[in-house]
Design an enzyme around this catalytic site. Sequence first.
Site, PDB file in Angstrom:
ATOM      1  N   GLU A 231       0.841  -1.203   0.000  1.00 48.82           N
ATOM      2  CA  GLU A 231       0.000   0.000   0.000  1.00 48.82           C
ATOM      3  C   GLU A 231       0.877   1.255   0.000  1.00 48.82           C
ATOM      4  OE1 GLU A 231      -0.217  -2.533   2.016  1.00 48.82           O
ATOM      5  OE2 GLU A 231      -2.301  -3.184   2.267  1.00 48.82           O
ATOM      6  N   ARG A 287       4.231  -0.726  15.528  1.00 46.91           N
ATOM      7  CA  ARG A 287       3.226  -0.086  16.382  1.00 46.91           C
ATOM      8  C   ARG A 287       3.842   0.558  17.620  1.00 46.91           C
ATOM      9  NH1 ARG A 287       2.902  -5.431  15.745  1.00 46.91           N
ATOM     10  NH2 ARG A 287       3.136  -6.821  17.525  1.00 46.91           N
ATOM     11  N   GLU A 372      -2.867  -5.872  17.537  1.00 47.98           N
ATOM     12  CA  GLU A 372      -1.805  -6.486  16.743  1.00 47.98           C
ATOM     13  C   GLU A 372      -0.764  -7.109  17.693  1.00 47.98           C
ATOM     14  OE1 GLU A 372       1.083  -4.452  13.873  1.00 47.98           O
ATOM     15  OE2 GLU A 372      -0.449  -5.119  12.471  1.00 47.98           O
ATOM     16  N   HIS A 403     -23.762   9.948  22.839  1.00 45.03           N
ATOM     17  CA  HIS A 403     -24.965  10.104  22.019  1.00 45.03           C
ATOM     18  C   HIS A 403     -25.031   9.038  20.939  1.00 45.03           C
ATOM     19  CE1 HIS A 403     -26.023  13.850  23.994  1.00 45.03           C
ATOM     20  NE2 HIS A 403     -24.715  13.996  24.102  1.00 45.03           N
ATOM     21  N   LYS A 523      -2.226 -10.704   3.046  1.00 43.27           N
ATOM     22  CA  LYS A 523      -1.339 -10.013   2.099  1.00 43.27           C
ATOM     23  C   LYS A 523      -1.013 -10.926   0.920  1.00 43.27           C
ATOM     24  CE  LYS A 523       1.197  -7.142   5.431  1.00 43.27           C
ATOM     25  NZ  LYS A 523       2.489  -6.908   6.065  1.00 43.27           N
TER      26      LYS A 523
END
Length: 567
Positions: A231, A287, A372, A403, A523
């Site tokens: 990507e 991460r 992950e 809400h 992937k």
Amino acid sequence: MTKLPAADLQLPLFAYSQRESLTEKRAWIALQEHHQYSARHFRLERLFAADPRRGETLIAEAAGIYLDYSKNLVTTETMTLLMQLARQCGLQDRVEAMFRGDRINATEQRAVLHTALRKPASERLVVEGEDVIAQVQDVLARMEVFAEQVRSGAWTGHTGRPIRHVVNIGIGGSDLGPMMAHEALRHYSQRDLSLHFLSDVDAAALLETVRGLPAEETLFIVCSKTFTTLETMTNAQAARQWLVQQLGDEAAVVRHFVGVTTNIEEASRFGIDERNMFGFWDWVGGRYSMSSAIGLSTMIAIGPQHFRDMLAGMHAMDEHFRTAPLEQNLPAILGMLTVWYGNFFDARSQAVLPYSQYLKRLPAYLQQLTMESNGKQVTLHGEPVDYQTSPVYWGDNGINGQHSFYQMLHQGTQMVPCDFIGFCQPAQALEQQQELLMANMFAQAEALAFGKTVQRVREEGTPEELVPHRVFPGNRPSNSMLIEQLTPYSLGSLIALYEHSVFTQGVIWNIDSFDQWGVELGKQLAKRTARELIDHGQPLHHDSSTNALIRRYRACQGGTVASDPSK
Ligand SMILES: O=P(O)(O)OC[C@H]1O[C@](O)(CO)[C@@H](O)[C@@H]1O
């Protein structure tokens, strides 16, 4: 980084794994009994009535974060047992091993050293013969020079114009951390610089991002640890094409693209000048990377000093995690409470509810960090776990959530432990709005904990047929985190708190919190399927559902089926 000699490879793989099953540990069995005979009958209103000082004692504080965990289904006995479990699982040894640079990411044979990214320059940490602090500081210094050049306008684009727009191209950890930090620290951002984040490979993402951007004033930061993520590479190539087309010169790339990666070779192949690359190391997980060079866009936006303040906040929490006794240790408390609810109350999810507009991306960031890391089904030994691992983390800006989904939190059939996060001083002030915001946070935690009884609903004169609908069962657990103000320092400390809570959970579950093999299969399949979608002549060998979907897609593309009458 130096490679381990092959002979060493076997040794550390299971070095940190526990042979004894989690569910056989003494503290686990004691917790099961405690749950069975006491805790599952706990009522928060009774616990508070029995101990008038509960709200002042079940608290912990460190690195600018005040944690009130009194509205949890625990007593001091529960907490003692949970911390016994942590000790029996070797949490403190594992913490030391992580900070020391041992290869605790066993399945990838890597050290896990995001904590080294925020250590002060004066410290040294020699791992396998290299001083990693010196390496970190070297990159930080280069980032600072570059960030200042961009901020001051000294860094100019191909046509001599200063940079006014920065586009971070990356995905997962190369996107979510910088994006969350950008939102969180907007009020620290340099006003005449705009930041954009491009992650989705949907062409709309790129086209909507560059729409209206002047190419001569736009800088792309290609962030990818591996520099192979499909990507990111696709978006980077498309952005490159757009830039070259706009400026009419291939030579422009060098002034408008910089790279953040561990893969210098691939980044050079792309056309990024090595002088404009900012490295990091395989011991920084994606991460866990927002305090590495992946934070370059953050540094450009908020400036080097504020970035250093964020690192200082992280470091303060790191040190607290490493040194504080477990009973007062914020990450250990948060982590063990997650274990408590997931493994003993069968809670399947955990809500994160910041009462701050600026933290609206925090839940998305935490989803990758937590799931992950701990969404695993086998132990470090590769044996199936016989207990639940990561809950689903989810959430949103707390006020908006009220809400929308809070109905389920209050009256739904599932237990969803909640983390409330609020600030004493607003980042931006308008009269009384801060009080309204925080009143809501306190009120929601109170309502979840204590609910509203049938009797009270009746006393309010509610028609009898509506009484059951208006009862709030209460007894729904939450943590409340109160922080003086949202600053780079407090953001850093909050992020490190969650990082170490995740680590704590992973140690208890005896899993590898630092690999992510679960993302690979999709992937691989996507690569093959992409070829089939491009070349309609390729035979299909999937299951009947996937085959039918692909055939439908091809037909739709070929114009032989249409179902939207407006087209
Ligand atoms: O920085 P990279 O190598 O492009 O990886 C991006 C993301 O992809 C993942 O590997 C998952 O596919 C994440 O762990 C990582 O943060």
